[in-house]
Write a protein that holds these residues in place. Structure first.
Motif, PDB file in Angstrom:
ATOM      1  N   MET A  80      44.248  -1.425 -12.957  1.00 36.66           N
ATOM      2  CA  MET A  80      43.102  -1.953 -12.217  1.00 36.66           C
ATOM      3  C   MET A  80      42.583  -0.902 -11.247  1.00 36.66           C
ATOM      4  O   MET A  80      43.356  -0.178 -10.622  1.00 36.66           O
ATOM      5  CB  MET A  80      43.501  -3.219 -11.460  1.00 36.66           C
ATOM      6  N   ASP A  81      41.262  -0.793 -11.116  1.00 41.17           N
ATOM      7  CA  ASP A  81      40.641   0.141 -10.198  1.00 41.17           C
ATOM      8  C   ASP A  81      40.972  -0.271  -8.765  1.00 41.17           C
ATOM      9  O   ASP A  81      40.609  -1.372  -8.317  1.00 41.17           O
ATOM     10  CB  ASP A  81      39.118   0.131 -10.424  1.00 41.17           C
ATOM     11  N   ALA A  82      41.644   0.610  -8.027  1.00 42.97           N
ATOM     12  CA  ALA A  82      42.056   0.284  -6.661  1.00 42.97           C
ATOM     13  C   ALA A  82      40.864   0.093  -5.737  1.00 42.97           C
ATOM     14  O   ALA A  82      40.994  -0.525  -4.666  1.00 42.97           O
ATOM     15  CB  ALA A  82      42.968   1.388  -6.124  1.00 42.97           C
ATOM     16  N   ARG A  83      39.702   0.605  -6.137  1.00 44.05           N
ATOM     17  CA  ARG A  83      38.516   0.458  -5.289  1.00 44.05           C
ATOM     18  C   ARG A  83      37.941  -0.955  -5.352  1.00 44.05           C
ATOM     19  O   ARG A  83      37.257  -1.390  -4.428  1.00 44.05           O
ATOM     20  CB  ARG A  83      37.444   1.463  -5.710  1.00 44.05           C
ATOM     21  N   GLN A  84      38.171  -1.667  -6.462  1.00 44.79           N
ATOM     22  CA  GLN A  84      37.670  -3.034  -6.609  1.00 44.79           C
ATOM     23  C   GLN A  84      38.623  -3.985  -5.884  1.00 44.79           C
ATOM     24  O   GLN A  84      39.806  -4.035  -6.193  1.00 44.79           O
ATOM     25  CB  GLN A  84      37.573  -3.408  -8.086  1.00 44.79           C
ATOM     26  N   LEU A  85      38.088  -4.738  -4.934  1.00 47.38           N
ATOM     27  CA  LEU A  85      38.923  -5.576  -4.084  1.00 47.38           C
ATOM     28  C   LEU A  85      38.710  -7.056  -4.409  1.00 47.38           C
ATOM     29  O   LEU A  85      37.585  -7.491  -4.643  1.00 47.38           O
ATOM     30  CB  LEU A  85      38.602  -5.310  -2.611  1.00 47.38           C
ATOM     31  N   ASP A  86      39.797  -7.792  -4.399  1.00 46.81           N
ATOM     32  CA  ASP A  86      39.767  -9.222  -4.692  1.00 46.81           C
ATOM     33  C   ASP A  86      39.870  -9.985  -3.378  1.00 46.81           C
ATOM     34  O   ASP A  86      40.967 -10.209  -2.859  1.00 46.81           O
ATOM     35  CB  ASP A  86      40.921  -9.591  -5.630  1.00 46.81           C
ATOM     36  N   TRP A  87      38.716 -10.377  -2.855  1.00 45.39           N
ATOM     37  CA  TRP A  87      38.656 -11.162  -1.626  1.00 45.39           C
ATOM     38  C   TRP A  87      38.045 -12.506  -1.978  1.00 45.39           C
ATOM     39  O   TRP A  87      36.815 -12.606  -2.154  1.00 45.39           O
ATOM     40  CB  TRP A  87      37.819 -10.451  -0.564  1.00 45.39           C
ATOM     41  N   GLY A  93      36.066 -15.715  -2.516  1.00 41.76           N
ATOM     42  CA  GLY A  93      34.816 -16.154  -1.905  1.00 41.76           C
ATOM     43  C   GLY A  93      33.708 -15.142  -2.086  1.00 41.76           C
ATOM     44  O   GLY A  93      32.524 -15.501  -2.092  1.00 41.76           O
ATOM     45  N   CYS A  94      34.068 -13.872  -2.207  1.00 42.42           N
ATOM     46  CA  CYS A  94      33.110 -12.806  -2.497  1.00 42.42           C
ATOM     47  C   CYS A  94      33.345 -12.300  -3.919  1.00 42.42           C
ATOM     48  O   CYS A  94      34.430 -12.446  -4.479  1.00 42.42           O
ATOM     49  CB  CYS A  94      33.242 -11.659  -1.498  1.00 42.42           C
ATOM     50  N   PHE A  95      32.313 -11.683  -4.489  1.00 39.12           N
ATOM     51  CA  PHE A  95      32.381 -11.239  -5.881  1.00 39.12           C
ATOM     52  C   PHE A  95      32.186  -9.732  -6.042  1.00 39.12           C
ATOM     53  O   PHE A  95      32.545  -9.178  -7.069  1.00 39.12           O
ATOM     54  CB  PHE A  95      31.306 -11.956  -6.705  1.00 39.12           C
ATOM     55  N   ASN A  96      31.594  -9.085  -5.055  1.00 35.87           N
ATOM     56  CA  ASN A  96      31.151  -7.700  -5.236  1.00 35.87           C
ATOM     57  C   ASN A  96      31.676  -6.841  -4.094  1.00 35.87           C
ATOM     58  O   ASN A  96      30.923  -6.342  -3.266  1.00 35.87           O
ATOM     59  CB  ASN A  96      29.616  -7.658  -5.292  1.00 35.87           C
ATOM     60  N   VAL A  97      32.998  -6.684  -4.054  1.00 30.20           N
ATOM     61  CA  VAL A  97      33.652  -5.980  -2.951  1.00 30.20           C
ATOM     62  C   VAL A  97      34.360  -4.738  -3.487  1.00 30.20           C
ATOM     63  O   VAL A  97      35.177  -4.837  -4.406  1.00 30.20           O
ATOM     64  CB  VAL A  97      34.695  -6.883  -2.252  1.00 30.20           C
ATOM     65  N   ARG A  98      34.053  -3.594  -2.929  1.00 31.43           N
ATOM     66  CA  ARG A  98      34.791  -2.396  -3.314  1.00 31.43           C
ATOM     67  C   ARG A  98      34.794  -1.366  -2.184  1.00 31.43           C
ATOM     68  O   ARG A  98      33.891  -1.290  -1.370  1.00 31.43           O
ATOM     69  CB  ARG A  98      34.271  -1.773  -4.607  1.00 31.43           C
ATOM     70  N   ASP A  99      35.842  -0.577  -2.206  1.00 33.90           N
ATOM     71  CA  ASP A  99      36.065   0.481  -1.230  1.00 33.90           C
ATOM     72  C   ASP A  99      35.227   1.696  -1.626  1.00 33.90           C
ATOM     73  O   ASP A  99      35.118   2.027  -2.810  1.00 33.90           O
ATOM     74  CB  ASP A  99      37.562   0.833  -1.228  1.00 33.90           C
ATOM     75  N   HIS A 122      38.397  14.019  -0.972  1.00 34.66           N
ATOM     76  CA  HIS A 122      38.063  12.685  -1.469  1.00 34.66           C
ATOM     77  C   HIS A 122      37.649  11.809  -0.304  1.00 34.66           C
ATOM     78  O   HIS A 122      38.144  11.990   0.824  1.00 34.66           O
ATOM     79  CB  HIS A 122      39.258  12.049  -2.188  1.00 34.66           C
ATOM     80  N   THR A 123      36.754  10.894  -0.570  1.00 31.87           N
ATOM     81  CA  THR A 123      36.405   9.932   0.467  1.00 31.87           C
ATOM     82  C   THR A 123      37.631   9.080   0.796  1.00 31.87           C
ATOM     83  O   THR A 123      38.463   8.802  -0.053  1.00 31.87           O
ATOM     84  CB  THR A 123      35.234   9.038   0.036  1.00 31.87           C
ATOM     85  N   ARG A 124      37.700   8.708   2.040  1.00 29.84           N
ATOM     86  CA  ARG A 124      38.875   8.036   2.580  1.00 29.84           C
ATOM     87  C   ARG A 124      38.911   6.566   2.163  1.00 29.84           C
ATOM     88  O   ARG A 124      37.921   5.836   2.309  1.00 29.84           O
ATOM     89  CB  ARG A 124      38.827   8.130   4.106  1.00 29.84           C
ATOM     90  N   MET A 125      40.043   6.117   1.658  1.00 33.45           N
ATOM     91  CA  MET A 125      40.239   4.701   1.389  1.00 33.45           C
ATOM     92  C   MET A 125      40.375   3.943   2.719  1.00 33.45           C
ATOM     93  O   MET A 125      40.860   4.474   3.713  1.00 33.45           O
ATOM     94  CB  MET A 125      41.488   4.471   0.543  1.00 33.45           C
ATOM     95  N   LYS A 126      39.912   2.700   2.727  1.00 31.36           N
ATOM     96  CA  LYS A 126      40.010   1.802   3.877  1.00 31.36           C
ATOM     97  C   LYS A 126      39.172   2.252   5.063  1.00 31.36           C
ATOM     98  O   LYS A 126      39.397   1.778   6.200  1.00 31.36           O
ATOM     99  CB  LYS A 126      41.477   1.595   4.309  1.00 31.36           C
TER     100      LYS A 126
END
Length: 234
Positions: A1-8, A10-16, A27-31
Motif C-alpha cells: 500500500m502507498d504510505a502516502r495514501q492515508l485512511d482517515w 469520514g474522508c476519502f481523499n487524504v494523502r501525505d 525527498h519531501t518530508r513525511m508528516k
C-alpha cells in the motif's frame, strides 16, 4: 500500500505530500503537510487518526458557507483562508461555471489572486510544530493548487506534481459511489478535452510558468522549504 495514501474514516481523499523526490536529491518530508477533503466529515476514529498522525494545524481553504461545525479542537489550530473570493463577479462569471472544477482555472486564478496563495503559504510556514493539513471540500482543486505550489517550491518535478493531482480522481470516484452522489470526473474530463487539452498538460503548464516569488516572501521561502524537505520530524 502507498504510505502516502492515508485512511482517515469520514474522508476519502487524504494523502501525505511527503516521500517525493526533489531536484537536489532529497525527498519531501513525511508528516509535514497532508492534503485532504473536508475534515469536518471525519468520524471519531478519523479525528483520532488525524491526531495520531501528528497534525497540529488545519488550514481550511473553504468559504464559510461550505464548512460544518468542527468538534472541539483545543490541541489543533485552525486557520481559515477563503480561497474563493465570490465577490469578484467578473472572474467567476468566466471561470465559475464548471471550469472552477478543473485545472483550466489555475493560471487565471494565480494571476488574479496571488495574495490568497501568499496567505495560505504564510500560514503553513508559521504554523506551530507538527503536521499541517490543507483542505477544501473535495481536496482536489483549491487544495490541489496549493499542493502544486508547495511541491514546486520544494523542487519536485512537474511530472510528479501532475501525478499527485491525478491521484485524487479515483478517490473522488470512490467518494461519489459510497455517498450515492454524482461523479463529476467524466464531466470535468470532457470539459477539459473540449478546450483542446488535458488535465495533466494544464498542471504541467502551470508549474512551468510559476513565479514562486509572487506567493511566498524571500524570508519565508527557506523556512517553508525546511518544513517541506528533509528527514521526517519526530
Amino acid at each position: 500500500m502507498d504510505a502516502r495514501q492515508l485512511d482517515w474514516p469520514g474522508c476519502f481523499n487524504v494523502r501525505d505530500l511527503g516521500g517525493l523526490a526533489t531536484a537536489d536529491g532529497k525527498h519531501t518530508r513525511m508528516k509535514a503537510v497532508v492534503r485532504s477533503d473536508a475534515p469536518d466529515k471525519l468520524t471519531e476514529r478519523g479525528w483520532a487518526a488525524l491526531r495520531g498522525y501528528g497534525i497540529r494545524t488545519i488550514v481550511d481553504l473553504r468559504n464559510p458557507a461550505e464548512r460544518d461545525k468542527m468538534p472541539e479542537l483545543a490541541d489543533i489550530d485552525v486557520v481559515n483562508v477563503r480561497m474563493d473570493p465570490v465577490d469578484d463577479v467578473e472572474f467567476w462569471a468566466e471561470w465559475g461555471t464548471g471550469l472552477h472544477g478543473t485545472a483550466l482555472y489555475f493560471q487565471p486564478y494565480l494571476e488574479r489572486f496571488p495574495h490568497l496563495p501568499w496567505t495560505v503559504l504564510r500560514a503553513i510556514t508559521h504554523a506551530k510544530p507538527g503536521g499541517v493539513l490543507i483542505n477544501c471540500a473535495a481536496g482536489r482543486d483549491r487544495t490541489g493548487l496549493m499542493a502544486l505550489l508547495l511541491l514546486a517550491l520544494a523542487g519536485v518535478s512537474g511530472e510528479v506534481i501532475a501525478d499527485d493531482y491525478e491521484a485524487s480522481f479515483p478517490r473522488l470516484t470512490l467518494m461519489a459511489q459510497t455517498l450515492g452522489i454524482e461523479d463529476y470526473e467524466q464531466r470535468t474530463k470532457a470539459m477539459v478535452e473540449r478546450r483542446g487539452t488535458t488535465t495533466r498538460a494544464l498542471v504541467l503548464e502551470t508549474v512551468r510558468f510559476l513565479d514562486i516569488s509572487r506567493y511566498v516572501s524571500a524570508d519565508d521561502l527557506p523556512l517553508l522549504r525546511d518544513r517541506l524537505v528533509g528527514a521526517e520530524r519526530g
